[in-house]
Design a protein around this motif. Structure first.
Motif, PDB file in Angstrom:
ATOM      1  N   LEU A  20     -10.151   1.947   7.179  1.00  0.00           N
ATOM      2  CA  LEU A  20      -9.735   1.379   5.897  1.00  0.00           C
ATOM      3  C   LEU A  20      -9.460   2.488   4.885  1.00  0.00           C
ATOM      4  N   LEU A  21     -10.348   3.483   4.846  1.00  0.00           N
ATOM      5  CA  LEU A  21     -10.164   4.608   3.930  1.00  0.00           C
ATOM      6  C   LEU A  21      -8.877   5.361   4.251  1.00  0.00           C
ATOM      7  N   GLU A  22      -8.638   5.606   5.528  1.00  0.00           N
ATOM      8  CA  GLU A  22      -7.439   6.353   5.910  1.00  0.00           C
ATOM      9  C   GLU A  22      -6.172   5.552   5.612  1.00  0.00           C
ATOM     10  N   GLN A  23      -6.230   4.247   5.844  1.00  0.00           N
ATOM     11  CA  GLN A  23      -5.061   3.402   5.591  1.00  0.00           C
ATOM     12  C   GLN A  23      -4.724   3.343   4.104  1.00  0.00           C
ATOM     13  N   ARG A  24      -5.750   3.210   3.268  1.00  0.00           N
ATOM     14  CA  ARG A  24      -5.530   3.031   1.830  1.00  0.00           C
ATOM     15  C   ARG A  24      -5.281   4.348   1.097  1.00  0.00           C
ATOM     16  N   ALA A  25      -5.974   5.418   1.506  1.00  0.00           N
ATOM     17  CA  ALA A  25      -5.918   6.660   0.732  1.00  0.00           C
ATOM     18  C   ALA A  25      -5.507   7.878   1.543  1.00  0.00           C
ATOM     19  N   GLY A  26      -5.350   7.717   2.857  1.00  0.00           N
ATOM     20  CA  GLY A  26      -4.938   8.840   3.687  1.00  0.00           C
ATOM     21  C   GLY A  26      -6.057   9.790   4.055  1.00  0.00           C
ATOM     22  N   GLN A  27      -7.246   9.592   3.497  1.00  0.00           N
ATOM     23  CA  GLN A  27      -8.352  10.514   3.746  1.00  0.00           C
ATOM     24  C   GLN A  27      -9.052  10.177   5.057  1.00  0.00           C
ATOM     25  N   LEU A  77     -14.124   7.803  -1.627  1.00  0.00           N
ATOM     26  CA  LEU A  77     -13.256   8.926  -1.972  1.00  0.00           C
ATOM     27  C   LEU A  77     -14.072  10.143  -2.387  1.00  0.00           C
ATOM     28  N   ASN A  78     -13.626  11.302  -1.941  1.00  0.00           N
ATOM     29  CA  ASN A  78     -14.283  12.547  -2.331  1.00  0.00           C
ATOM     30  C   ASN A  78     -13.750  12.962  -3.699  1.00  0.00           C
ATOM     31  N   GLN A  79     -14.602  12.919  -4.714  1.00  0.00           N
ATOM     32  CA  GLN A  79     -14.174  13.210  -6.086  1.00  0.00           C
ATOM     33  C   GLN A  79     -14.786  14.506  -6.613  1.00  0.00           C
ATOM     34  N   GLU A  80     -15.113  15.421  -5.721  1.00  0.00           N
ATOM     35  CA  GLU A  80     -15.706  16.698  -6.134  1.00  0.00           C
ATOM     36  C   GLU A  80     -14.743  17.479  -7.032  1.00  0.00           C
ATOM     37  N   THR A  81     -15.205  17.862  -8.200  1.00  0.00           N
ATOM     38  CA  THR A  81     -14.384  18.634  -9.128  1.00  0.00           C
ATOM     39  C   THR A  81     -15.286  19.279 -10.164  1.00  0.00           C
ATOM     40  N   SER A  82     -14.727  20.190 -10.937  1.00  0.00           N
ATOM     41  CA  SER A  82     -15.491  20.822 -12.015  1.00  0.00           C
ATOM     42  C   SER A  82     -14.516  21.468 -12.988  1.00  0.00           C
ATOM     43  N   PHE A  83     -15.000  21.789 -14.171  1.00  0.00           N
ATOM     44  CA  PHE A  83     -14.170  22.460 -15.164  1.00  0.00           C
ATOM     45  C   PHE A  83     -13.863  23.893 -14.719  1.00  0.00           C
ATOM     46  N   PHE A  84     -12.635  24.311 -14.962  1.00  0.00           N
ATOM     47  CA  PHE A  84     -12.184  25.676 -14.681  1.00  0.00           C
ATOM     48  C   PHE A  84     -12.555  26.120 -13.265  1.00  0.00           C
ATOM     49  N   ARG A  85     -12.368  25.204 -12.326  1.00  0.00           N
ATOM     50  CA  ARG A  85     -12.624  25.523 -10.922  1.00  0.00           C
ATOM     51  C   ARG A  85     -11.600  26.560 -10.457  1.00  0.00           C
ATOM     52  N   ASP A 143      -4.407  10.099  -9.947  1.00  0.00           N
ATOM     53  CA  ASP A 143      -5.419   9.954  -8.900  1.00  0.00           C
ATOM     54  C   ASP A 143      -5.297   8.555  -8.321  1.00  0.00           C
ATOM     55  N   VAL A 144      -5.776   8.400  -7.097  1.00  0.00           N
ATOM     56  CA  VAL A 144      -5.714   7.099  -6.436  1.00  0.00           C
ATOM     57  C   VAL A 144      -6.831   6.176  -6.917  1.00  0.00           C
ATOM     58  N   SER A 145      -7.886   6.743  -7.500  1.00  0.00           N
ATOM     59  CA  SER A 145      -9.078   5.975  -7.852  1.00  0.00           C
ATOM     60  C   SER A 145      -9.028   5.440  -9.280  1.00  0.00           C
ATOM     61  N   PRO A 146      -9.026   4.117  -9.462  1.00  0.00           N
ATOM     62  CA  PRO A 146      -9.076   3.555 -10.820  1.00  0.00           C
ATOM     63  C   PRO A 146     -10.361   3.937 -11.555  1.00  0.00           C
ATOM     64  N   ALA A 147     -11.470   3.993 -10.829  1.00  0.00           N
ATOM     65  CA  ALA A 147     -12.744   4.334 -11.468  1.00  0.00           C
ATOM     66  C   ALA A 147     -12.736   5.774 -11.969  1.00  0.00           C
ATOM     67  N   ALA A 148     -12.202   6.684 -11.157  1.00  0.00           N
ATOM     68  CA  ALA A 148     -12.133   8.086 -11.580  1.00  0.00           C
ATOM     69  C   ALA A 148     -11.227   8.237 -12.794  1.00  0.00           C
ATOM     70  N   LEU A 149     -10.109   7.527 -12.799  1.00  0.00           N
ATOM     71  CA  LEU A 149      -9.181   7.618 -13.926  1.00  0.00           C
ATOM     72  C   LEU A 149      -9.780   7.038 -15.203  1.00  0.00           C
ATOM     73  N   ALA A 150     -10.563   5.981 -15.063  1.00  0.00           N
ATOM     74  CA  ALA A 150     -11.216   5.405 -16.242  1.00  0.00           C
ATOM     75  C   ALA A 150     -12.158   6.426 -16.870  1.00  0.00           C
ATOM     76  N   ARG A 151     -12.883   7.143 -16.031  1.00  0.00           N
ATOM     77  CA  ARG A 151     -13.770   8.185 -16.544  1.00  0.00           C
ATOM     78  C   ARG A 151     -12.970   9.322 -17.162  1.00  0.00           C
ATOM     79  N   ALA A 152     -11.865   9.686 -16.521  1.00  0.00           N
ATOM     80  CA  ALA A 152     -11.033  10.770 -17.048  1.00  0.00           C
ATOM     81  C   ALA A 152     -10.492  10.407 -18.428  1.00  0.00           C
ATOM     82  N   ARG A 153     -10.011   9.178 -18.570  1.00  0.00           N
ATOM     83  CA  ARG A 153      -9.456   8.749 -19.860  1.00  0.00           C
ATOM     84  C   ARG A 153     -10.529   8.715 -20.945  1.00  0.00           C
ATOM     85  N   SER A 154     -11.758   8.405 -20.557  1.00  0.00           N
ATOM     86  CA  SER A 154     -12.844   8.348 -21.543  1.00  0.00           C
ATOM     87  C   SER A 154     -13.234   9.744 -22.017  1.00  0.00           C
ATOM     88  N   GLY A 155     -12.996  10.756 -21.146  1.00  0.00           N
ATOM     89  CA  GLY A 155     -13.371  12.125 -21.492  1.00  0.00           C
ATOM     90  C   GLY A 155     -14.867  12.325 -21.624  1.00  0.00           C
TER      91      GLY A 155
END
Length: 281
Positions: A20-27, A77-85, A143-155
């Motif tokens: 399901l993950l691979e079909q929806r997101a390619g991961q 989804l793997n959402q690993e990230t950080s500032f100034f990576r 990004d493919v993730s609505p939840a991640a984008l909601a957090r991004a927009r909130s800052g």
């Protein structure tokens, strides 16, 4: 399985969720990392009062809408990230952008942060360009993730997240302390356009981009999916533009659309067909 954990899923359930993950997101989830499925989906099991992933799969099959499937994929989804990576890479992007802006004149540069997760990468770029007193480029972050984008927009970020890569000076300049969190100032968030986008299924955002960042995204794709994504990126990049990948990623043997850039080490340029004219979009 995590050592010491109790098996709560059949191989069939694991395989269906991974598919399901691979079909929806390619991961893809490597065979030695299937424990991530159980770990990531435990909150959904608790929320729905389910005792195993087999029960979750049964609900997925019986569901009349895609809401549960979306929730499962988003959790995996793997959402690993950080500032100034990889800050040296971002500095080089800013150097390249300054050179491009000098050549572009009054045309506004366009940058695409593909697979932006919760927004630390595009926010870092916006801070960097502002600190260099450069004209604000148009930064499209997807990004493919609505939840991640909601957090991004909130800052909004936790103390742990804000300390990963962000010096105190930048933290105090660009963020406000709100209870236990830190919230990006509105003037910083306004520099970015966040959009939902699936790299493996959707066409590229409209227009041509001078710089595309697609870092640490290809790692989770199959070879066939990588080729498709490189096709999408090539269709979106302006002739003479740059592509930035993650440290463990390369175009070599993956696509014929890009070649290593001699001027900016570690970056890639689109291979142009003879007689290609510069885009004006």
């Amino acid at each position: 399985m995590i050592p010491g954990s109790t098996p709560i899923a059949s191989a069939g359930a694991m395989n269906m969720i991974a598919a399901l993950l691979e079909q929806r997101a390619g991961q893809q989830i490597a065979a030695n990392r299937t424990w991530r499925i159980e770990t990531a989906l435990k909150p959904i099991l608790r929320e729905r009062g389910l005792g195993s992933l087999d029960e979750l799969v049964a609900q997925l099959i019986a569901a009349r809408t895609g809401e549960l499937a979306d929730q499962v994929v988003d959790a995996l989804l793997n959402q690993e990230t950080s500032f100034f990576r990889d800050v040296a890479v971002l500095d080089m992007i800013a150097d390249a952008a300054q050179a491009m802006q000098a050549e572009a004149g009054h045309r506004r540069l366009r940058i695409w942060s593909a697979g932006c997760s919760t927004g630390q990468e595009p926010l870092s770029l916006a801070m960097l360009f502002s600190e260099r007193e450069m004209p604000d480029p148009e930064i499209v972050a997807t990004d493919v993730s609505p939840a991640a984008l909601a957090r991004a927009r909130s800052g909004r970020f936790s103390q742990f997240e804000i300390q990963r890569g962000l010096p105190v000076r930048r933290m105090m300049t660009w963020f406000d302390s709100v209870n236990a969190d830190w919230v990006a100032k509105p003037e910083l968030v306004r520099k970015l356009q966040f959009r939902q986008h699936n790299l493996t299924l959707d066409a590229a955002p409209a227009g041509c981009f001078d710089i595309i960042l697609c870092r640490n995204v290809m790692l989770y794709f199959s070879v066939a999916v990588r080729r498709k994504v490189f096709d999408t990126l090539a269709s979106a990049i302006r002739p003479g533009g740059l592509l930035a990948l993650g440290a463990g990623e390369t175009v070599i043997g993956q696509t014929d659309h890009f070649t290593p850039c001699e001027k900016y080490r570690g970056f890639y340029r689109r291979v142009e067909a003879p007689g290609t004219l510069l885009a004006t979009a």
